[in-house]
Write a protein that holds these residues in place. Sequence first.
Motif, short mmCIF file in Angstrom:
data_model
loop_
_atom_site.label_atom_id
_atom_site.label_comp_id
_atom_site.label_asym_id
_atom_site.label_seq_id
_atom_site.Cartn_x
_atom_site.Cartn_y
_atom_site.Cartn_z
N LEU A 15 0.82 -1.21 0.00
CA LEU A 15 0.00 0.00 0.00
C LEU A 15 0.86 1.26 0.00
O LEU A 15 0.57 2.21 -0.74
N PHE A 16 1.91 1.30 0.82
CA PHE A 16 2.79 2.47 0.85
C PHE A 16 3.55 2.63 -0.46
O PHE A 16 3.77 3.75 -0.93
N VAL A 18 2.49 1.69 -3.48
CA VAL A 18 1.53 2.17 -4.47
C VAL A 18 1.23 3.64 -4.22
O VAL A 18 1.18 4.45 -5.16
N ARG A 19 1.03 4.02 -2.97
CA ARG A 19 0.76 5.42 -2.62
C ARG A 19 1.90 6.33 -3.09
O ARG A 19 1.68 7.38 -3.68
N GLY A 20 3.15 5.91 -2.84
CA GLY A 20 4.31 6.70 -3.26
C GLY A 20 4.40 6.83 -4.78
O GLY A 20 4.71 7.90 -5.31
N THR A 21 4.12 5.77 -5.48
CA THR A 21 4.16 5.79 -6.94
C THR A 21 3.08 6.72 -7.50
O THR A 21 3.34 7.51 -8.42
N VAL A 22 1.88 6.65 -6.94
CA VAL A 22 0.79 7.51 -7.40
C VAL A 22 1.12 8.98 -7.14
O VAL A 22 0.92 9.83 -8.01
N ARG A 23 1.65 9.30 -5.96
CA ARG A 23 2.02 10.68 -5.64
C ARG A 23 3.09 11.20 -6.60
O ARG A 23 3.05 12.34 -7.05
N LYS A 24 4.07 10.35 -6.92
CA LYS A 24 5.13 10.77 -7.83
C LYS A 24 4.57 11.03 -9.23
O LYS A 24 4.96 11.99 -9.90
#
Length: 124
Positions: A15-16, A18-24
């Motif tokens: 989850l973290f 995926v969250r980091g990838t989406v934010r980037k």
Amino acid sequence: MGTAVVLLVLLLVVLFAVRGTVRKMLYGGGCCGEKDRVKRLKVDDQDSAHYPYHYVLSIEGMTCSNCKRHVENALNRMDGVWARVDLGKRSADVRTKQPQHEQAFRKAVWEAGYQMTGCEQQKA
């Protein structure tokens, strides 16, 4: 029970990630946001003989080339100013056609999102 804990930890890691990838992807990866990549503002008159006044500004808060462009563009938008920023030295070499007040530089740098910590006028 042990398997459930391991699966929970793995799920949190995924989850973290995926969250980091989406934010980037949404906001960019640089400190100022690569999506907000600013084009360098070109100064038409780059003949230093036309700029008799010379200042060196100390600037805090710049961490990448995008920061450098933000500050350089902010200063170059001023009338009769030609500025070049050195990211490594955290300074801006500013040449002007007319004498400038330190507050004008400070305001331009502040509006770009950075802090000017010093202004030294150089001998011509």
